[in-house]
Design an enzyme around this catalytic site. Structure first.
Site, mmCIF file in Angstrom:
data_model
loop_
_atom_site.group_PDB
_atom_site.id
_atom_site.type_symbol
_atom_site.label_atom_id
_atom_site.label_comp_id
_atom_site.label_asym_id
_atom_site.label_seq_id
_atom_site.Cartn_x
_atom_site.Cartn_y
_atom_site.Cartn_z
ATOM 1 N N LEU A 9 0.842 -1.193 0.000
ATOM 2 C CA LEU A 9 0.000 0.000 0.000
ATOM 3 C C LEU A 9 0.880 1.246 0.000
ATOM 4 O O LEU A 9 1.532 1.550 0.992
ATOM 5 C CB LEU A 9 -0.915 -0.014 1.224
ATOM 6 N N ALA A 11 -0.180 4.450 -1.672
ATOM 7 C CA ALA A 11 -0.946 5.470 -2.391
ATOM 8 C C ALA A 11 -1.207 6.738 -1.588
ATOM 9 O O ALA A 11 -1.635 7.737 -2.148
ATOM 10 C CB ALA A 11 -2.288 4.887 -2.843
ATOM 11 N N ARG A 16 1.309 14.776 6.612
ATOM 12 C CA ARG A 16 1.992 15.112 7.859
ATOM 13 C C ARG A 16 3.506 15.201 7.682
ATOM 14 O O ARG A 16 4.195 15.743 8.548
ATOM 15 C CB ARG A 16 1.641 14.085 8.940
ATOM 16 N N GLU A 155 -9.980 0.932 15.057
ATOM 17 C CA GLU A 155 -9.023 2.017 14.844
ATOM 18 C C GLU A 155 -9.051 2.993 16.022
ATOM 19 O O GLU A 155 -10.043 3.100 16.759
ATOM 20 C CB GLU A 155 -9.338 2.764 13.549
ATOM 21 N N ASN A 228 4.803 8.387 9.509
ATOM 22 C CA ASN A 228 3.815 9.352 9.030
ATOM 23 C C ASN A 228 4.284 10.797 9.130
ATOM 24 O O ASN A 228 3.633 11.694 8.596
ATOM 25 C CB ASN A 228 2.512 9.198 9.810
ATOM 26 N N ARG A 333 36.018 11.329 -7.771
ATOM 27 C CA ARG A 333 34.732 11.539 -8.427
ATOM 28 C C ARG A 333 34.382 10.363 -9.338
ATOM 29 O O ARG A 333 35.199 9.479 -9.575
ATOM 30 C CB ARG A 333 34.762 12.865 -9.189
ATOM 31 N N TYR A 366 44.572 18.357 -9.796
ATOM 32 C CA TYR A 366 43.319 17.937 -10.405
ATOM 33 C C TYR A 366 43.654 17.058 -11.603
ATOM 34 O O TYR A 366 44.298 17.507 -12.561
ATOM 35 C CB TYR A 366 42.486 19.131 -10.874
ATOM 36 N N ASN A 386 41.285 19.779 -19.116
ATOM 37 C CA ASN A 386 40.502 18.852 -19.923
ATOM 38 C C ASN A 386 39.310 19.470 -20.637
ATOM 39 O O ASN A 386 38.662 18.805 -21.436
ATOM 40 C CB ASN A 386 40.004 17.698 -19.038
ATOM 41 N N ALA A 423 59.055 21.298 -13.928
ATOM 42 C CA ALA A 423 58.144 22.046 -13.066
ATOM 43 C C ALA A 423 57.758 23.366 -13.717
ATOM 44 O O ALA A 423 58.579 24.035 -14.358
ATOM 45 C CB ALA A 423 58.798 22.300 -11.716
#
Length: 459
Positions: A9, A11, A16, A155, A228, A333, A366, A386, A423
């Site tokens: 269930l 749906a 809240r 209930e 809930n 990454r 990098y 890049n 360098a």
């Protein structure tokens, strides 16, 4: 064994939660609640699984995918009405149907299996999963007769003062004889405070027909937690985290501070792994034996080889080999591939790059869209340039090359095997194997010029 079916269930809107995100898609330990439920049900050898969707139907279907078939509850008229939406798919089938709410992420396959086994052993038409609650407020109460037989469920909003004092609660999970379920659903009324069609009313209908109604009480109340609102969501997160962490510790993982370690349910961890506080392991992550992680590292969808050490770093969607040293403060990454014995040091970012065995970028670099061979040394401050503003290009650094500090490698470019880059160089042409490439302005010294500058300042 009879045929087995499941109805989830999912749906309800979940007002809240006060969220744009559909309720059952809120994550617990990194996985949406409805996915937790579906994953547990998948272990029950079901003939068919059906999810009832309503608000956010497309998002739920996208999340659960082909693990389920779907029916739509256009109007949210109660749990009984929701199950009835599966009538065309299930009503004429023999077997057992388990009904589970999509906002009960702590429910386990083991408990569901015991519920099914009890139901079938009792040859019941309906079996309720119940639990003992110290504070039963908000839950439906299980009403029993003097001889202990289940009579009905009431209930919270419809319960009398005496009924509200009952501590055996309905968890909202059931097993039914499938044909009996759908026959009874057609007789459920909405004559109640909420004017809804309650699924628990099926219990009273079956009892009135002199059918066997049973109950299986779980000894773990926490599994019954329905989410809930955000308070319940936090409780579920805490309980799930404790469950996951305890399982890993019992399997040979050292968590220095389990309360400050966050591991998603699908993460796999080998033996003698040490995880320091503040670590987050998410998604489809696998950590092999003898790895050390942390503190405060985040790993998502990575495979980490044995004896690797990751310190205060972030890694995602990547493969990391054995005996690799990462961090502190490195960022791996997606689509990176680090071979064995690689070193990625402090403040190094790697993106969509492969490193051969023994290569290292020790600090402040990098390396993106790059293919780095074996035994390569990348000096401090090196950048693979890049991106030209429209397209990404590949940098290739072949085996045993040495890249001097503060070098820019303007892709597409190749540094040949065993070559040296001086360098401070900006390399925009290929460097032949074993060559030394120097690409920087010649230094000029102007004797005494500093004194002239100082004099001008005084004026």
């Amino acid at each position: 064994m009879s045929n087995r079916y499941a109805v989830v269930l999912a749906a309800g809107q979940g007002t809240r939660m006060k969220s744009k995100l559909y309720k059952v898609l809120h994550p617990v330990c990194g996985k949406p609640m409805v996915q937790h439920v579906v994953d547990q049900l998948k272990g029950l050898d079901l003939n068919e699984l059906i999810t009832v969707v309503g608000f956010g139907a497309e998002q739920v279907q996208e999340q659960v995918g082909g693990d389920s078939r779907y029916v739509v509850q256009e109007e949210q008229l109660g749990t009984g009405h929701a199950v009835l939406q599966a009538d065309d798919m299930l009503a004429d089938k023999e077997g057992t149907t388990v009904v589970v709410c999509g906002d009960t992420p702590l429910l386990t396959r083991a408990t569901l299996q015991k519920l099914l086994d009890h139901h079938e052993a009792e040859q019941a038409k309906a079996t309720i999963l119940t639990a003992h609650a110290q504070d039963p407020f908000g839950y439906g109460r299980v009403i029993r007769s003097g001889n202990g037989q289940v009579e009905r469920i009431v209930e919270q909003k419809d319960a009398s003062e005496g009924e509200q004092a009952i501590q055996e609660i309905n968890t909202g999970t059931y097993c039914f004889d499938n044909e009996a379920l759908f026959n009874a659903l057609k007789n459920v009324s909405n004559d109640n405070v909420q004017e809804e069609y309650y699924l628990p009313d099926v219990i009273e209908i079956l009892k009135n027909e002199a059918e066997t109604v049973s109950a299986y009480q779980t000894d773990n109340f926490s599994e019954s937690l329905g989410v809930n609102d955000r308070v319940a969501l936090a409780k579920a997160e805490k309980l799930m985290k404790q469950r996951i962490n305890e399982q890993h510790m019992r399997n040979g993982v050292t968590l220095i501070d389990p309360d400050q370690t966050y591991i998603s349910p699908d993460v796999q961890i080998g033996e003698d792994v040490i995880i320091y506080p503040g670590c987050v392991l998410e998604g489809d992550t696998k950590v092999e034996n003898d790895v050390i992680l942390g503190p405060h590292s985040t790993i998502k969808n990575c495979h980490i080889g044995a004896e690797t050490v990751v310190k205060q770093s972030v890694a995602a969607e990547s493969r990391i080999g054995e005996r690799v040293q990462i961090g502190p403060f490195a960022h791996i990454r997606p689509q990176s591939d680090l071979s064995d014995d690689v070193k990625i040091g402090n403040f190094v970012e790697v993106k969509k790059a492969s490193f051969g065995e023994g290569s290292k970028a020790s600090h402040l670099s990098y390396i993106g869209d790059a293919k780095v061979g074996q035994g390569v040394n990348i000096g401090c401050g090196t950048i693979t340039v890049n991106y030209d503003g429209q397209n990404k290009f590949l940098t290739t650094i072949e085996d045993d090359a040495f890249i001097g500090c503060n070098s820019n490698l303007v892709a597409p470019v190749t540094v040949g095997k065993g070559a040296y880059v001086a360098a401070g160089s900006t390399i925009n042409q290929d460097v032949p194997a074993e060559a030394l490439s120097i690409a920087r302005s010649r230094q000029t010294n102007k004797e005494g010029y500093a004194n002239k500058l100082k004099a001008n300042k005084k004026d």
